[in-house]
Motif scaffolding. Structure first.
Motif, PDB file in Angstrom:
ATOM      1  N   ASN A   2       3.039  15.626   0.949  1.00 45.04           N
ATOM      2  CA  ASN A   2       2.990  14.468   0.071  1.00 45.04           C
ATOM      3  C   ASN A   2       3.926  13.380   0.580  1.00 45.04           C
ATOM      4  OD1 ASN A   2       2.042  13.075  -2.036  1.00 45.04           O
ATOM      5  ND2 ASN A   2       3.106  14.232  -3.616  1.00 45.04           N
ATOM      6  N   PHE A   3       3.530  12.717   1.679  1.00 42.56           N
ATOM      7  CA  PHE A   3       4.343  11.665   2.277  1.00 42.56           C
ATOM      8  C   PHE A   3       3.897  10.313   1.743  1.00 42.56           C
ATOM      9  CE2 PHE A   3       4.297  14.919   5.651  1.00 42.56           C
ATOM     10  CZ  PHE A   3       5.662  15.125   5.750  1.00 42.56           C
ATOM     11  N   PRO A   4       4.818   9.310   1.703  1.00 47.32           N
ATOM     12  CA  PRO A   4       4.380   7.934   1.429  1.00 47.32           C
ATOM     13  C   PRO A   4       3.421   7.487   2.526  1.00 47.32           C
ATOM     14  CG  PRO A   4       6.780   8.136   1.291  1.00 47.32           C
ATOM     15  CD  PRO A   4       6.242   9.442   1.803  1.00 47.32           C
ATOM     16  N   LYS A   5       2.621   6.449   2.258  1.00 48.83           N
ATOM     17  CA  LYS A   5       1.539   6.027   3.147  1.00 48.83           C
ATOM     18  C   LYS A   5       1.992   5.772   4.587  1.00 48.83           C
ATOM     19  CE  LYS A   5      -2.616   3.397   2.590  1.00 48.83           C
ATOM     20  NZ  LYS A   5      -3.305   2.411   1.818  1.00 48.83           N
ATOM     21  N   GLY A   6       3.081   5.041   4.797  1.00 52.17           N
ATOM     22  CA  GLY A   6       3.562   4.731   6.147  1.00 52.17           C
ATOM     23  C   GLY A   6       4.028   5.959   6.891  1.00 52.17           C
ATOM     24  N   LYS A   7       4.668   6.854   6.167  1.00 55.29           N
ATOM     25  CA  LYS A   7       5.155   8.076   6.804  1.00 55.29           C
ATOM     26  C   LYS A   7       4.017   9.033   7.122  1.00 55.29           C
ATOM     27  CE  LYS A   7       9.864   8.025   5.190  1.00 55.29           C
ATOM     28  NZ  LYS A   7      10.943   8.782   4.583  1.00 55.29           N
ATOM     29  N   ARG A   8       2.921   8.927   6.388  1.00 58.05           N
ATOM     30  CA  ARG A   8       1.777   9.804   6.630  1.00 58.05           C
ATOM     31  C   ARG A   8       1.214   9.581   8.037  1.00 58.05           C
ATOM     32  NH1 ARG A   8      -2.534   9.467   2.183  1.00 58.05           N
ATOM     33  NH2 ARG A   8      -0.745  10.196   1.059  1.00 58.05           N
ATOM     34  N   LEU A   9       1.098   8.320   8.430  1.00 60.95           N
ATOM     35  CA  LEU A   9       0.594   8.011   9.770  1.00 60.95           C
ATOM     36  C   LEU A   9       1.504   8.608  10.830  1.00 60.95           C
ATOM     37  CD1 LEU A   9      -1.327   6.522  11.689  1.00 60.95           C
ATOM     38  CD2 LEU A   9       0.180   4.533  11.470  1.00 60.95           C
ATOM     39  N   TRP A  10       2.807   8.429  10.653  1.00 62.08           N
ATOM     40  CA  TRP A  10       3.757   8.985  11.636  1.00 62.08           C
ATOM     41  C   TRP A  10       3.716  10.501  11.648  1.00 62.08           C
ATOM     42  CZ3 TRP A  10       5.313   6.298  15.451  1.00 62.08           C
ATOM     43  CH2 TRP A  10       5.449   4.915  15.325  1.00 62.08           C
ATOM     44  N   TYR A  12       1.062  12.320  11.057  1.00 62.56           N
ATOM     45  CA  TYR A  12      -0.163  12.685  11.785  1.00 62.56           C
ATOM     46  C   TYR A  12       0.028  12.501  13.287  1.00 62.56           C
ATOM     47  CZ  TYR A  12      -2.767  12.965   7.412  1.00 62.56           C
ATOM     48  OH  TYR A  12      -3.220  13.312   6.175  1.00 62.56           O
ATOM     49  N   LEU A  13       0.676  11.395  13.659  1.00 62.93           N
ATOM     50  CA  LEU A  13       0.935  11.172  15.082  1.00 62.93           C
ATOM     51  C   LEU A  13       1.855  12.248  15.646  1.00 62.93           C
ATOM     52  CD1 LEU A  13       1.311   7.297  15.293  1.00 62.93           C
ATOM     53  CD2 LEU A  13      -0.498   8.711  16.264  1.00 62.93           C
ATOM     54  N   GLY A  14       2.861  12.620  14.864  1.00 64.98           N
ATOM     55  CA  GLY A  14       3.777  13.683  15.306  1.00 64.98           C
ATOM     56  C   GLY A  14       3.049  14.999  15.488  1.00 64.98           C
ATOM     57  N   ILE A  15       2.178  15.320  14.564  1.00 62.88           N
ATOM     58  CA  ILE A  15       1.393  16.555  14.678  1.00 62.88           C
ATOM     59  C   ILE A  15       0.478  16.487  15.900  1.00 62.88           C
ATOM     60  CG2 ILE A  15      -0.437  17.903  13.576  1.00 62.88           C
ATOM     61  CD1 ILE A  15       0.896  17.162  10.876  1.00 62.88           C
ATOM     62  N   ALA A  16      -0.137  15.323  16.137  1.00 68.33           N
ATOM     63  CA  ALA A  16      -1.018  15.176  17.312  1.00 68.33           C
ATOM     64  C   ALA A  16      -0.231  15.344  18.609  1.00 68.33           C
ATOM     65  CB  ALA A  16      -1.714  13.821  17.280  1.00 68.33           C
ATOM     66  N   VAL A  17       0.976  14.788  18.654  1.00 64.06           N
ATOM     67  CA  VAL A  17       1.810  14.921  19.858  1.00 64.06           C
ATOM     68  C   VAL A  17       2.200  16.377  20.065  1.00 64.06           C
ATOM     69  CG1 VAL A  17       4.084  14.357  20.825  1.00 64.06           C
ATOM     70  CG2 VAL A  17       2.645  12.556  19.857  1.00 64.06           C
ATOM     71  N   ILE A  18       2.563  17.064  18.996  1.00 66.33           N
ATOM     72  CA  ILE A  18       2.934  18.479  19.104  1.00 66.33           C
ATOM     73  C   ILE A  18       1.749  19.316  19.590  1.00 66.33           C
ATOM     74  CG2 ILE A  18       3.566  20.522  17.747  1.00 66.33           C
ATOM     75  CD1 ILE A  18       5.349  18.600  16.068  1.00 66.33           C
ATOM     76  N   ILE A  19       0.563  19.029  19.070  1.00 63.14           N
ATOM     77  CA  ILE A  19      -0.639  19.750  19.521  1.00 63.14           C
ATOM     78  C   ILE A  19      -0.924  19.462  20.990  1.00 63.14           C
ATOM     79  CG2 ILE A  19      -3.152  19.863  19.257  1.00 63.14           C
ATOM     80  CD1 ILE A  19      -2.683  19.521  16.220  1.00 63.14           C
ATOM     81  N   ALA A  20      -0.765  18.195  21.401  1.00 63.85           N
ATOM     82  CA  ALA A  20      -1.007  17.840  22.812  1.00 63.85           C
ATOM     83  C   ALA A  20      -0.003  18.541  23.720  1.00 63.85           C
ATOM     84  CB  ALA A  20      -0.937  16.330  22.987  1.00 63.85           C
TER      85      ALA A  20
END
Length: 157
Positions: A2-10, A12-20
């Motif tokens: 349950n992140f605020p809207k701006g933090k949600r994008l970050w 998701y990006l953090g999760i994508a970087v970790i997966i990569a």
């Protein structure tokens, strides 16, 4: 989560970087020889859309002894090579599996720059006295193009 809207994008990006990163580590140190195998021309040709380019390369002169990645990935630094290999591999997989493969595969501006740098790296002594500014190697050496090389060239009208 349950992140605020701006933090949600970050997040998701953090999760994508970790997966990569995890995918890169798995490819590098996971199954034996996976990293080496992913650099072979046979691996590149595994996509059906690359069959014509693979056959043209296979029947081409001296360049049939080198791998696709020797020309199409930067070879200036190991870290840059590995990063671009992962990035380009993910992009190619995305394009292939999303059905966005163009009918006629062409080098991008970035791909052309990388290929030219690799030509100059391998043939530096030969072209030392040639003015290469504003020209790509394959504009004179037309048989280097996978479409016009080898048996493909002799069969095409």
């Amino acid at each position: 989560m349950n992140f605020p809207k701006g933090k949600r994008l970050w997040s998701y990006l953090g999760i994508a970087v970790i997966i990569a990163i995890a995918g890169g580590l798995f490819a590098s140190f996971g199954p034996p020889k996976l990293y080496a195998k992913s650099g072979t021309p046979e691996f590149c040709a595994a996509c059906h859309v690359m069959e014509a380019e693979y056959e043209a390369w296979r029947h081409q002169g001296a360049h049939r002894r080198i791998k696709c990645i020797d020309c199409h990935l930067p070879n200036d630094q190991v870290a840059n090579h590995m990063f671009q290999k992962g990035l380009q591999g993910m992009w190619d997989a995305y394009v292939f599996y999303s059905g966005r493969v163009p009918e006629n595969i062409r080098l991008s501006a970035k791909g052309a720059r990388i290929a030219k740098e690799n030509c100059e790296r391998c043939h530096g002594e030969t072209i030392a006295r040639v003015d290469m500014s504003g020209r790509n190697c394959w504009e004179c050496h037309r048989r280097l193009s996978h479409i016009q090389g080898g048996s493909i060239e002799t069969l095409a009208p």
